[in-house]
Scaffold this motif. Structure first.
Motif, PDB file in Angstrom:
ATOM      1  N   THR A 129      18.188   1.705  61.821  1.00  9.08           N
ATOM      2  CA  THR A 129      16.986   1.051  61.324  1.00  9.08           C
ATOM      3  C   THR A 129      16.285   1.935  60.311  1.00  9.08           C
ATOM      4  OG1 THR A 129      14.889   0.018  61.935  1.00  9.08           O
ATOM      5  CG2 THR A 129      15.575   1.889  63.289  1.00  9.08           C
ATOM      6  N   THR A 130      15.773   1.305  59.248  1.00  5.92           N
ATOM      7  CA  THR A 130      14.980   2.074  58.293  1.00  5.92           C
ATOM      8  C   THR A 130      13.478   1.796  58.498  1.00  5.92           C
ATOM      9  OG1 THR A 130      15.157   0.392  56.576  1.00  5.92           O
ATOM     10  CG2 THR A 130      16.809   2.148  56.544  1.00  5.92           C
ATOM     11  N   TYR A 131      13.123   1.102  59.585  1.00  6.47           N
ATOM     12  CA  TYR A 131      11.702   1.042  59.953  1.00  6.47           C
ATOM     13  C   TYR A 131      11.299   2.452  60.384  1.00  6.47           C
ATOM     14  CZ  TYR A 131      11.716  -4.013  59.728  1.00  6.47           C
ATOM     15  OH  TYR A 131      11.797  -5.304  59.281  1.00  6.47           O
ATOM     16  N   SER A 132      10.016   2.751  60.330  1.00  6.58           N
ATOM     17  CA  SER A 132       9.613   4.114  60.677  1.00  6.58           C
ATOM     18  C   SER A 132       8.396   4.125  61.590  1.00  6.58           C
ATOM     19  CB  SER A 132       9.307   4.906  59.407  1.00  6.58           C
ATOM     20  OG  SER A 132       8.165   4.373  58.777  1.00  6.58           O
ATOM     21  N   GLY A 147      11.309  -2.560  56.496  1.00 12.38           N
ATOM     22  CA  GLY A 147      12.568  -1.846  56.640  1.00 12.38           C
ATOM     23  C   GLY A 147      13.652  -2.847  56.949  1.00 12.38           C
ATOM     24  N   ILE A 148      14.785  -2.356  57.352  1.00 11.98           N
ATOM     25  CA  ILE A 148      15.861  -3.260  57.753  1.00 11.98           C
ATOM     26  C   ILE A 148      16.614  -2.626  58.919  1.00 11.98           C
ATOM     27  CG2 ILE A 148      17.457  -2.374  55.968  1.00 11.98           C
ATOM     28  CD1 ILE A 148      18.405  -5.466  55.847  1.00 11.98           C
ATOM     29  N   THR A 149      17.096  -3.481  59.810  1.00  6.06           N
ATOM     30  CA  THR A 149      17.867  -3.010  60.963  1.00  6.06           C
ATOM     31  C   THR A 149      19.223  -3.706  60.947  1.00  6.06           C
ATOM     32  OG1 THR A 149      15.842  -2.710  62.236  1.00  6.06           O
ATOM     33  CG2 THR A 149      17.874  -2.873  63.505  1.00  6.06           C
ATOM     34  N   PHE A 174      11.254  -7.679  63.021  1.00  5.36           N
ATOM     35  CA  PHE A 174      12.117  -6.690  62.373  1.00  5.36           C
ATOM     36  C   PHE A 174      13.200  -7.444  61.604  1.00  5.36           C
ATOM     37  CE2 PHE A 174      10.749  -4.314  66.220  1.00  5.36           C
ATOM     38  CZ  PHE A 174      10.127  -3.258  65.582  1.00  5.36           C
ATOM     39  N   GLN A 175      13.239  -7.274  60.300  1.00  5.17           N
ATOM     40  CA  GLN A 175      14.317  -7.919  59.544  1.00  5.17           C
ATOM     41  C   GLN A 175      15.636  -7.295  60.008  1.00  5.17           C
ATOM     42  OE1 GLN A 175      14.405  -7.216  55.296  1.00  5.17           O
ATOM     43  NE2 GLN A 175      16.314  -8.361  55.156  1.00  5.17           N
ATOM     44  N   THR A 176      16.508  -8.115  60.578  1.00  9.55           N
ATOM     45  CA  THR A 176      17.710  -7.597  61.235  1.00  9.55           C
ATOM     46  C   THR A 176      18.922  -8.424  60.861  1.00  9.55           C
ATOM     47  OG1 THR A 176      16.352  -6.846  63.079  1.00  9.55           O
ATOM     48  CG2 THR A 176      18.709  -7.061  63.520  1.00  9.55           C
ATOM     49  N   VAL A 177      20.007  -7.737  60.572  1.00 14.30           N
ATOM     50  CA  VAL A 177      21.255  -8.457  60.285  1.00 14.30           C
ATOM     51  C   VAL A 177      22.401  -7.834  61.072  1.00 14.30           C
ATOM     52  CG1 VAL A 177      20.693  -9.330  57.978  1.00 14.30           C
ATOM     53  CG2 VAL A 177      21.610  -7.056  58.205  1.00 14.30           C
ATOM     54  N   THR A 240      27.644   5.413  47.936  1.00 10.56           N
ATOM     55  CA  THR A 240      26.540   6.315  47.563  1.00 10.56           C
ATOM     56  C   THR A 240      25.410   5.552  46.844  1.00 10.56           C
ATOM     57  OG1 THR A 240      27.793   6.908  45.604  1.00 10.56           O
ATOM     58  CG2 THR A 240      27.912   8.443  47.427  1.00 10.56           C
ATOM     59  N   ASP A 241      25.772   4.569  45.998  1.00  3.72           N
ATOM     60  CA  ASP A 241      24.719   3.822  45.286  1.00  3.72           C
ATOM     61  C   ASP A 241      23.829   3.083  46.274  1.00  3.72           C
ATOM     62  OD1 ASP A 241      25.862   4.665  43.023  1.00  3.72           O
ATOM     63  OD2 ASP A 241      26.654   2.704  42.378  1.00  3.72           O
ATOM     64  N   GLU A 242      24.470   2.495  47.299  1.00  4.46           N
ATOM     65  CA  GLU A 242      23.718   1.755  48.311  1.00  4.46           C
ATOM     66  C   GLU A 242      22.772   2.705  49.064  1.00  4.46           C
ATOM     67  OE1 GLU A 242      23.247  -1.310  48.993  1.00  4.46           O
ATOM     68  OE2 GLU A 242      22.208  -1.024  50.931  1.00  4.46           O
ATOM     69  N   VAL A 243      23.268   3.896  49.410  1.00  3.05           N
ATOM     70  CA  VAL A 243      22.419   4.853  50.139  1.00  3.05           C
ATOM     71  C   VAL A 243      21.244   5.285  49.262  1.00  3.05           C
ATOM     72  CG1 VAL A 243      22.331   7.086  51.317  1.00  3.05           C
ATOM     73  CG2 VAL A 243      24.404   5.689  51.476  1.00  3.05           C
ATOM     74  N   MET A 244      21.521   5.577  47.984  1.00  2.00           N
ATOM     75  CA  MET A 244      20.431   6.008  47.102  1.00  2.00           C
ATOM     76  C   MET A 244      19.412   4.877  46.922  1.00  2.00           C
ATOM     77  SD  MET A 244      20.942   9.144  46.679  1.00  2.00           S
ATOM     78  CE  MET A 244      19.536   9.498  45.616  1.00  2.00           C
ATOM     79  N   ASN A 245      19.895   3.632  46.869  1.00  2.00           N
ATOM     80  CA  ASN A 245      18.950   2.502  46.771  1.00  2.00           C
ATOM     81  C   ASN A 245      18.096   2.404  48.025  1.00  2.00           C
ATOM     82  OD1 ASN A 245      19.629   1.670  44.254  1.00  2.00           O
ATOM     83  ND2 ASN A 245      21.249   0.265  44.937  1.00  2.00           N
ATOM     84  N   GLN A 246      18.740   2.589  49.189  1.00  2.00           N
ATOM     85  CA  GLN A 246      17.978   2.530  50.449  1.00  2.00           C
ATOM     86  C   GLN A 246      16.932   3.641  50.489  1.00  2.00           C
ATOM     87  OE1 GLN A 246      20.331   2.431  54.004  1.00  2.00           O
ATOM     88  NE2 GLN A 246      21.481   0.640  53.375  1.00  2.00           N
ATOM     89  N   LEU A 247      17.317   4.823  50.014  1.00  2.00           N
ATOM     90  CA  LEU A 247      16.357   5.940  49.986  1.00  2.00           C
ATOM     91  C   LEU A 247      15.183   5.604  49.080  1.00  2.00           C
ATOM     92  CD1 LEU A 247      18.712   9.055  49.899  1.00  2.00           C
ATOM     93  CD2 LEU A 247      16.857   8.689  51.521  1.00  2.00           C
ATOM     94  N   ARG A 248      15.480   5.065  47.906  1.00  2.84           N
ATOM     95  CA  ARG A 248      14.401   4.708  46.974  1.00  2.84           C
ATOM     96  C   ARG A 248      13.465   3.694  47.623  1.00  2.84           C
ATOM     97  NH1 ARG A 248      17.545   6.439  42.576  1.00  2.84           N
ATOM     98  NH2 ARG A 248      19.159   4.916  42.936  1.00  2.84           N
ATOM     99  N   ARG A 249      14.073   2.684  48.271  1.00  9.48           N
ATOM    100  CA  ARG A 249      13.244   1.638  48.892  1.00  9.48           C
ATOM    101  C   ARG A 249      12.381   2.216  50.011  1.00  9.48           C
ATOM    102  NH1 ARG A 249      17.714  -1.853  48.082  1.00  9.48           N
ATOM    103  NH2 ARG A 249      18.491  -1.457  50.183  1.00  9.48           N
ATOM    104  N   ALA A 250      12.978   3.111  50.830  1.00  6.62           N
ATOM    105  CA  ALA A 250      12.240   3.671  51.976  1.00  6.62           C
ATOM    106  C   ALA A 250      11.076   4.538  51.513  1.00  6.62           C
ATOM    107  CB  ALA A 250      13.185   4.489  52.851  1.00  6.62           C
TER     108      ALA A 250
END
Ligand SMILES: NC(=O)C1=CN([C@@H]2O[C@H](COP(=O)(O)OP(=O)(O)OC[C@H]3O[C@@H](n4cnc5c(N)ncnc54)[C@H](OP(=O)(O)O)[C@@H]3O)[C@@H](O)[C@H]2O)C=CC1
Ligand SMILES: CC(C)(CO)C(=O)C(=O)O
Length: 341
Positions: A129-132, A147-149, A174-177, A240-250
């Motif tokens: 989960t990227t909720y915090s 965030g997303i779970t 919680f937005q969850t998929v 890696t692009d997906e992870v960097m996008n998730q980091l930017r969003r978080a």
């Protein structure tokens, strides 16, 4: 209260309290289990205080520090720190029945190594989960924004138990998929945490500060690249692009840029971090493959030193006078403190 399913949160600290609170507010039957006595006593006495932006609410949610007699659950959401997993499963084995699904939402890859030793694989669900959430003190957490779970079976994909939990989490806000590829999701979150957690823990910057600084982004990108390379050697498609996008969003304000990532919270409180389950685990695999991952190794070494040499606490830094042996307190800037201090 809906009569079923019955849900227990095992490890109701920052994140467990947040998830438990949202489930409770969505009228699911949920119990918070935690070994921290003052926290549980405060929730039992005065309720769980949830702070969000400029408001706070108090929830009369059930909490206990040992298994409630005769109670077993449909889902046990495991949210202790990775290093606490075995002790938690042992101490709370009575809440896990023959039909219970144990769901690890922990960061890192330690959980997926430990859980199959205690729970049959078909009853293990994994998620990230990227909720915090930030723990303010006994009985109080400060929660972040969006965030997303991702959820799946340990072996990937859905099952009736995964689908039900997905629906429960979405109903609780919680937005969850459901993820088809559990290993990809776990490793992408591993790359995410192996970068933002030690970088913030070492710089004392919050997620927004570190994640928007050009040097922070450059450093995190190097770490993510190394983790992805190790994942690729295992046949896991870490993007890696997906992870960097998730980091930017978080790190955007609406996600919760002022969140102190869990490793920074641990370091500030002088608690053991999850460095072994994150960068440590990746380094061990890289060593097996004969791969050099210098960014991860350097961060690991520095956080490990902090783990082993305690001395910093949340609101002040301690200096020991080498002449007198006296310890003096130097107040940390108020911007570095959690809001309730
Ligand atoms: N905080 C966050 O924003 C996020 C955290 N995560 C992940 O979620 C997991 C939990 O993190 P977080 O909530 O921050 O951690 P916390 O330390 O705040 O919460 C863990 C809780 O588990 C309790 N605990 C420890 N041992 C046991 C035991 N044997 N039995 C029952 N309870 C126990 C701890 O008590 P005590 O204090 O006494 O040790 C603590 O209250 C980690 O893997 C983290 O990486 C994932 C996404 C976001
Ligand atoms: C940074 C964050 C919230 C990622 O969502 C996290 O996983 C943590 O604090 O450990």
């Amino acid at each position: 209260m809906k009569s079923s399913p019955r849900i227990a949160v095992l490890g109701a600290g920052a994140m467990g309290s947040r998830i438990g609170a949202h489930l409770f507010e969505a009228r699911y039957a949920v119990v918070l289990y935690d070994s921290w006595k003052d926290h549980v006593a405060e929730i039992q006495r005065n309720g769980l205080r949830i702070v969000h932006e400029h408001s706070a609410r108090t929830l009369r949610i059930k909490a206990a520090n040992r298994p409630l007699p005769g109670e077993v659950y449909d889902y046990v959401l495991l949210l202790t720190k990775s290093g606490q997993t075995e002790e938690a499963l042992a101490g709370f084995r009575d809440i896990i029945g023959p039909d219970t699904h144990v769901v690890s939402l922990q960061n890192g890859i330690a959980g997926i190594e430990i859980l199959p030793r205690y729970i049959p694989k078909e009853r293990i669900l994994v998620g990230v989960t990227t909720y915090s959430s930030d723990l303010l003190g006994p009985g109080a957490v400060q929660i972040g924004g969006s965030g997303i779970t991702y959820l799946s079976r340990l072996s990937g994909g859905s099952s009736p138990a995964v689908d039900t939990l997905e629906a429960i989490f979405n109903a609780a806000g919680f937005q969850t998929v459901v993820s088809e590829d559990a290993m990809q999701v776990i490793w992408e979150k591993l790359a995410f945490n192996a970068s933002i957690n030690p970088v913030t823990a070492l710089t004392r910057l919050n997620a927004g500060e570190a994640g928007t600084h050009p040097l922070g982004i450059e450093l995190m990108s190097s770490i993510v690249g190394e983790v992805a390379a190790v994942g690729h050697r295992l046949g896991i498609n870490v993007r890696t692009d997906e992870v960097m996008n998730q980091l930017r969003r978080a790190c955007e304000p609406e996600a919760c840029s002022d969140h102190l990532p869990s490793m920074l919270q641990d370091v500030l409180k002088g608690r053991k971090t999850e460095i072994e389950a994150l960068n440590g685990a990746v380094i061990r695999l890289a060593d097996d493959f004969g791969m050099d991952i210098p960014y991860n190794r350097a961060l690991y070494q520095m956080v490990k030193m902090l783990d082993e040499i305690k001395g910093l606490s949340l609101s002040y830094f301690r200096f020991k006078d080498s002449c007198t042996g006296e310890t003096s307190k130097v107040e940390a800037p108020s911007s570095r403190r959690l809001p309730t201090e």
